[in-house]
Scaffold this motif. Structure first.
Motif, PDB file in Angstrom:
ATOM      1  N   ILE A 256       0.846  -1.180   0.000  1.00 58.25           N
ATOM      2  CA  ILE A 256       0.000   0.000   0.000  1.00 58.25           C
ATOM      3  C   ILE A 256       0.887   1.237   0.000  1.00 58.25           C
ATOM      4  CG2 ILE A 256      -1.774   1.282   1.234  1.00 58.25           C
ATOM      5  CD1 ILE A 256      -2.751  -1.432   0.199  1.00 58.25           C
ATOM      6  N   VAL A 257       0.766   2.058  -1.035  1.00 59.25           N
ATOM      7  CA  VAL A 257       1.534   3.296  -1.132  1.00 59.25           C
ATOM      8  C   VAL A 257       0.557   4.451  -0.923  1.00 59.25           C
ATOM      9  CG1 VAL A 257       3.109   4.683  -2.521  1.00 59.25           C
ATOM     10  CG2 VAL A 257       3.095   2.185  -2.754  1.00 59.25           C
ATOM     11  N   ALA A 258       0.668   5.098   0.224  1.00 56.77           N
ATOM     12  CA  ALA A 258      -0.321   6.097   0.613  1.00 56.77           C
ATOM     13  C   ALA A 258      -0.070   7.468   0.003  1.00 56.77           C
ATOM     14  CB  ALA A 258      -0.363   6.221   2.137  1.00 56.77           C
ATOM     15  N   ASP A 259       1.176   7.751  -0.396  1.00 57.73           N
ATOM     16  CA  ASP A 259       1.524   9.070  -0.905  1.00 57.73           C
ATOM     17  C   ASP A 259       2.191   8.942  -2.263  1.00 57.73           C
ATOM     18  OD1 ASP A 259       0.838  10.480   1.650  1.00 57.73           O
ATOM     19  OD2 ASP A 259       2.493   9.234   2.379  1.00 57.73           O
ATOM     20  N   SER A 260       1.929   9.902  -3.147  1.00 58.66           N
ATOM     21  CA  SER A 260       2.478   9.827  -4.497  1.00 58.66           C
ATOM     22  C   SER A 260       3.878  10.415  -4.608  1.00 58.66           C
ATOM     23  CB  SER A 260       1.548  10.539  -5.484  1.00 58.66           C
ATOM     24  OG  SER A 260       1.428  11.914  -5.159  1.00 58.66           O
ATOM     25  N   ASP A 261       4.405  10.976  -3.535  1.00 62.90           N
ATOM     26  CA  ASP A 261       5.749  11.543  -3.575  1.00 62.90           C
ATOM     27  C   ASP A 261       6.748  10.503  -4.085  1.00 62.90           C
ATOM     28  OD1 ASP A 261       7.854  13.586  -2.671  1.00 62.90           O
ATOM     29  OD2 ASP A 261       8.473  11.747  -1.656  1.00 62.90           O
ATOM     30  N   PRO A 262       7.489  10.789  -5.150  1.00 59.46           N
ATOM     31  CA  PRO A 262       8.363   9.776  -5.750  1.00 59.46           C
ATOM     32  C   PRO A 262       9.411   9.210  -4.803  1.00 59.46           C
ATOM     33  CG  PRO A 262       8.063  11.619  -7.249  1.00 59.46           C
ATOM     34  CD  PRO A 262       7.467  12.037  -5.936  1.00 59.46           C
ATOM     35  N   ASP A 263      10.001  10.046  -3.955  1.00 54.48           N
ATOM     36  CA  ASP A 263      11.056   9.550  -3.068  1.00 54.48           C
ATOM     37  C   ASP A 263      10.494   8.587  -2.024  1.00 54.48           C
ATOM     38  OD1 ASP A 263      13.063  10.983  -4.367  1.00 54.48           O
ATOM     39  OD2 ASP A 263      12.622  12.782  -3.210  1.00 54.48           O
ATOM     40  N   ALA A 264       9.321   8.920  -1.465  1.00 56.64           N
ATOM     41  CA  ALA A 264       8.702   8.016  -0.496  1.00 56.64           C
ATOM     42  C   ALA A 264       8.290   6.714  -1.164  1.00 56.64           C
ATOM     43  CB  ALA A 264       7.492   8.702   0.137  1.00 56.64           C
ATOM     44  N   ALA A 265       7.773   6.822  -2.366  1.00 54.17           N
ATOM     45  CA  ALA A 265       7.350   5.621  -3.091  1.00 54.17           C
ATOM     46  C   ALA A 265       8.538   4.735  -3.428  1.00 54.17           C
ATOM     47  CB  ALA A 265       6.612   6.028  -4.357  1.00 54.17           C
ATOM     48  N   ARG A 266       9.664   5.347  -3.782  1.00 53.37           N
ATOM     49  CA  ARG A 266      10.847   4.566  -4.151  1.00 53.37           C
ATOM     50  C   ARG A 266      11.263   3.642  -3.006  1.00 53.37           C
ATOM     51  NH1 ARG A 266      14.041   8.373  -4.979  1.00 53.37           N
ATOM     52  NH2 ARG A 266      14.358   8.442  -7.248  1.00 53.37           N
ATOM     53  N   TYR A 284       1.081   7.846 -11.745  1.00 50.30           N
ATOM     54  CA  TYR A 284       1.970   7.329 -12.784  1.00 50.30           C
ATOM     55  C   TYR A 284       2.802   8.461 -13.401  1.00 50.30           C
ATOM     56  CZ  TYR A 284      -0.038   2.581 -12.997  1.00 50.30           C
ATOM     57  OH  TYR A 284      -0.419   1.288 -12.714  1.00 50.30           O
ATOM     58  N   VAL A 285       2.180   9.605 -13.622  1.00 54.46           N
ATOM     59  CA  VAL A 285       2.911  10.733 -14.194  1.00 54.46           C
ATOM     60  C   VAL A 285       4.038  11.157 -13.265  1.00 54.46           C
ATOM     61  CG1 VAL A 285       2.749  13.166 -14.841  1.00 54.46           C
ATOM     62  CG2 VAL A 285       0.972  11.569 -15.577  1.00 54.46           C
ATOM     63  N   ARG A 286       3.752  11.273 -11.972  1.00 54.13           N
ATOM     64  CA  ARG A 286       4.768  11.711 -11.007  1.00 54.13           C
ATOM     65  C   ARG A 286       5.889  10.683 -10.866  1.00 54.13           C
ATOM     66  NH1 ARG A 286       3.214  14.412  -5.540  1.00 54.13           N
ATOM     67  NH2 ARG A 286       5.303  15.252  -5.951  1.00 54.13           N
ATOM     68  N   TRP A 287       5.576   9.405 -11.126  1.00 56.57           N
ATOM     69  CA  TRP A 287       6.558   8.338 -10.961  1.00 56.57           C
ATOM     70  C   TRP A 287       7.342   8.033 -12.234  1.00 56.57           C
ATOM     71  CZ3 TRP A 287       3.524   4.072  -7.789  1.00 56.57           C
ATOM     72  CH2 TRP A 287       3.288   4.556  -6.486  1.00 56.57           C
ATOM     73  N   GLN A 288       7.140   8.775 -13.292  1.00 54.22           N
ATOM     74  CA  GLN A 288       7.832   8.469 -14.537  1.00 54.22           C
ATOM     75  C   GLN A 288       9.344   8.490 -14.380  1.00 54.22           C
ATOM     76  OE1 GLN A 288       4.651  10.370 -17.642  1.00 54.22           O
ATOM     77  NE2 GLN A 288       6.744  10.261 -18.338  1.00 54.22           N
ATOM     78  N   ARG A 289       9.850   9.414 -13.576  1.00 52.40           N
ATOM     79  CA  ARG A 289      11.315   9.470 -13.405  1.00 52.40           C
ATOM     80  C   ARG A 289      11.826   8.244 -12.655  1.00 52.40           C
ATOM     81  NH1 ARG A 289      13.048  11.591  -8.392  1.00 52.40           N
ATOM     82  NH2 ARG A 289      11.510  12.787  -7.195  1.00 52.40           N
ATOM     83  N   LEU A 290      10.996   7.671 -11.769  1.00 53.71           N
ATOM     84  CA  LEU A 290      11.393   6.420 -11.115  1.00 53.71           C
ATOM     85  C   LEU A 290      11.455   5.289 -12.133  1.00 53.71           C
ATOM     86  CD1 LEU A 290       9.249   6.392  -7.819  1.00 53.71           C
ATOM     87  CD2 LEU A 290      11.544   7.319  -8.190  1.00 53.71           C
ATOM     88  N   ALA A 291      10.462   5.272 -13.039  1.00 56.70           N
ATOM     89  CA  ALA A 291      10.422   4.213 -14.047  1.00 56.70           C
ATOM     90  C   ALA A 291      11.614   4.291 -14.994  1.00 56.70           C
ATOM     91  CB  ALA A 291       9.115   4.306 -14.834  1.00 56.70           C
ATOM     92  N   ALA A 292      12.135   5.499 -15.194  1.00 55.56           N
ATOM     93  CA  ALA A 292      13.248   5.672 -16.123  1.00 55.56           C
ATOM     94  C   ALA A 292      14.605   5.385 -15.497  1.00 55.56           C
ATOM     95  CB  ALA A 292      13.220   7.098 -16.682  1.00 55.56           C
ATOM     96  N   PRO A 314       2.754   8.505 -23.773  1.00 56.13           N
ATOM     97  CA  PRO A 314       4.147   8.489 -23.310  1.00 56.13           C
ATOM     98  C   PRO A 314       4.317   7.894 -21.915  1.00 56.13           C
ATOM     99  CG  PRO A 314       3.604  10.603 -24.300  1.00 56.13           C
ATOM    100  CD  PRO A 314       2.318   9.863 -24.149  1.00 56.13           C
ATOM    101  N   THR A 315       3.343   8.136 -21.032  1.00 58.46           N
ATOM    102  CA  THR A 315       3.420   7.586 -19.675  1.00 58.46           C
ATOM    103  C   THR A 315       3.345   6.071 -19.714  1.00 58.46           C
ATOM    104  OG1 THR A 315       2.418   9.587 -18.766  1.00 58.46           O
ATOM    105  CG2 THR A 315       2.363   7.612 -17.391  1.00 58.46           C
ATOM    106  N   VAL A 316       2.383   5.548 -20.465  1.00 59.76           N
ATOM    107  CA  VAL A 316       2.246   4.090 -20.582  1.00 59.76           C
ATOM    108  C   VAL A 316       3.516   3.491 -21.160  1.00 59.76           C
ATOM    109  CG1 VAL A 316       0.899   2.221 -21.615  1.00 59.76           C
ATOM    110  CG2 VAL A 316      -0.253   4.319 -20.881  1.00 59.76           C
TER     111      VAL A 316
END
Length: 543
Positions: A256-266, A284-292, A314-316
């Motif tokens: 369960i990821v409660a916050d969309s902040d990329p660093d917390a999600a990472r 998903y948009v906010r996490w694109q840099r994590l995916a890359a 592009p996001t997908v």
């Protein structure tokens, strides 16, 4: 047992079955802040039982509304399960709603118990709104005293108590309700004004929606070795249905990821890499840099799931490429709070590959599930079906349709036509049966599709985090671009070279765009902010 039970006892049932699922949280629950981030199913069953006892001690009983408004986390769902257990009807309200909107919704609900947090009560008080006045009992999930920082003349008229001071014993008796009776209340996104309060029953939310997903289907069903992850708005009805259905399959882990902040999600996703991930489009948009990133936490994902709103190609593409699986899938669902999912489409790397003279799009929403959902595209004036290939208003027929809107019968009557429900979306039904989405009727531009234009702009301008096209009567459509730096005018002109005429874009940062709890852009607020006084093409009659 062959079908999931109502939420009040589902964790007990899973515990008796010996479910091995371990739930990992991105941060501790506000409901149990001292208990850490790792939970087994028996522990969760115990937490729901204790919470039910506390709600009963606060005065909630069969048929009463228990309203919940707090910061986003999975304990929205656990509080709902506890309320259902004692026969109450949980009403889950997002903390993204403005105090005056919460005031209106709570006035309609008149809950026996309001579960919230001190900072939200203080925020409302500063806006001259006293949320506690609507409930017989208000409980805060934190130990801070509301009165510590609120002047005497602005204190709420009703007493506020700490949830954790209530007794968890004796356990409250389990109350059974009929499958057709109200089970839970959720609100719509509210992109065009005050959200509607949507009432679902066990039949509509559990038997039809969660029950459908709890069946064993090829590819999409969670497997014993899966790590399923959810990063959505847990106040939404989707969270309750997902919890029941996903855990029913007993995956190895649930994240369960409660916050969309990329660093917390990472941190959370790196520790527990998902194999099945469901997230909000904006997340998903906010996490694109994590995916890359080279060692992406999405390297083992076999299936991504997206609902709630459009996701641009592009996001997908970025997330499908982040997976090291040979053939990862993206499942795009389209539906509404009132109906649940209506259509599904699977996207692959090949489906969204760039080709000359072609703009890949996610506007193709796929087909309805045969035997479960019916779709009809009609003329907005006559409500008569239009031929395939012609634009019309989308109506749907499904046994998962909600019971109605709490306190707004006239608004419900405007959208319900016998067994059919008016989605308020404009689309085209292809000869093959797929649904091609154009826009919400309220956002429409004659002869164009805002969503399609936004798809193309995202594809051609990778630096754009969000593109929003707003229709304006007697003027070219206005584009609002979310970027970190101004767009080079030459790049903009090249990007729109073969598109319909668009006004020069407005550029803003991410935080300047008003959003709903599910990450959707509040287009009417964006319009008021940047295009105040301009007329729209749509009527907004069915929002």
């Amino acid at each position: 047992m062959t079908k999931p039970l109502d939420p009040g006892i589902v964790f007990d049932a899973l515990a008796r079955r010996g479910s091995p699922t371990v739930v990992h949280l991105s941060r501790p629950l506000d409901l149990a802040p001292e208990e850490g981030t790792r939970w087994t199913v028996p522990q969760l069953a115990g937490l729901v039982r204790d919470t039910a006892a506390r709600l009963a001690a606060a005065g909630a009983g069969p048929g009463d509304h228990v309203a919940v408004v707090k910061r986003n986390h999975w304990d929205y769902v656990l509080l709902a399960c506890a309320a259902v257990r004692i026969g109450a009807v949980p009403a889950l309200l997002s903390d993204h709603l403005a105090p005056e909107v919460l005031d209106t919704l709570l006035e309609r609900l008149r809950p026996a118990v309001l579960v919230t947090q001190t900072h939200l009560l203080r925020k409302a008080t500063r806006a001259d709104v006293e949320l506690a006045r609507h409930s017989a009992c208000t409980l805060t999930l934190d130990s801070a005293s509301l009165h510590d920082s609120v002047p005497d003349d602005t204190r709420p008229p009703q007493p506020v108590r700490s949830f954790h001071d209530l007794p968890a014993r004796p356990l409250a008796p389990i109350h059974r309700r009929g499958d057709g009776e109200p089970l839970a209340v959720h609100h719509t996104s509210g992109t065009t004004g005050v959200p509607k309060l949507v009432v679902h029953s066990t039949t509509t939310l559990i038997r039809r929606l969660a029950g459908f997903e709890a069946r064993r289907w090829p590819v999409v069903t969670p497997r014993a070795g899966d790590t399923v992850a959810s990063a959505i708005s847990f106040a939404h009805g989707r969270a309750l249905a997902w919890t029941v259905s996903a855990l029913w399959h007993q995956p190895r882990e649930a994240v369960i990821v409660a916050d969309s902040d990329p660093d917390a999600a990472r941190r959370t996703l790196t520790a527990h890499p998902p194999t099945v991930l469901e997230a909000l489009p904006s997340t998903y948009v906010r996490w694109q840099r994590l995916a890359a990133e080279p060692d992406s936490p999405f390297r083992d994902v076999r299936m991504y799931i997206s609902t709630f709103d459009a996701v641009h190609p592009p996001t997908v593409r970025v997330f499908l490429d982040a997976s090291r699986r040979a053939r990862p899938l993206w499942m795009q669902g389209w539906g509404q709070t009132e109906t649940g999912p209506l259509t599904f489409r699977f996207l692959t790397r090949g489906a969204l590959a760039r080709r000359a003279e072609r703009h890949p799009t996610t506007r193709d929403l796929g087909r309805p599930v045969p035997g479960w959902v019916g779709l009809r595209v009609v003329d907005p004036r006559t409500f008569q079906p239009v031929p395939r290939g012609q634009v019309g208003l989308v109506l749907t027929r499904t046994k998962a349709r909600c019971l109605g809107y709490l306190g707004e019968q006239d608004r419900w009557d405007e959208k319900a036509h016998g067994p059919w429900f008016n989605t308020g979306d404009l689309a085209v039904r292809t000869r093959g049966g797929s649904l091609i989405l154009l826009d919400r009727e309220v956002d429409m531009i004659p002869g164009l599709s805002c969503v399609e234009l936004e798809d193309v702009l995202h594809d051609r301008l990778p630096e754009v985090e969000e593109a929003v096209v707003l229709g304006v009567v007697d003027r070219d459509p206005q584009t609002v671009l979310v970027v970190n730096a101004p767009i080079d005018p030459a790049r903009w002109r090249h990007a729109v070279r073969d598109l319909p005429a668009l006004a020069e874009p407005l550029t803003v940062d991410w935080d300047a765009v008003p959003r709903t709890a599910t990450g959707k852009v509040r287009r009417h607020e964006l319009r008021d902010r940047y295009l105040a006084g301009t007329a729209t093409h749509g009527t907004g009659r069915w929002t």
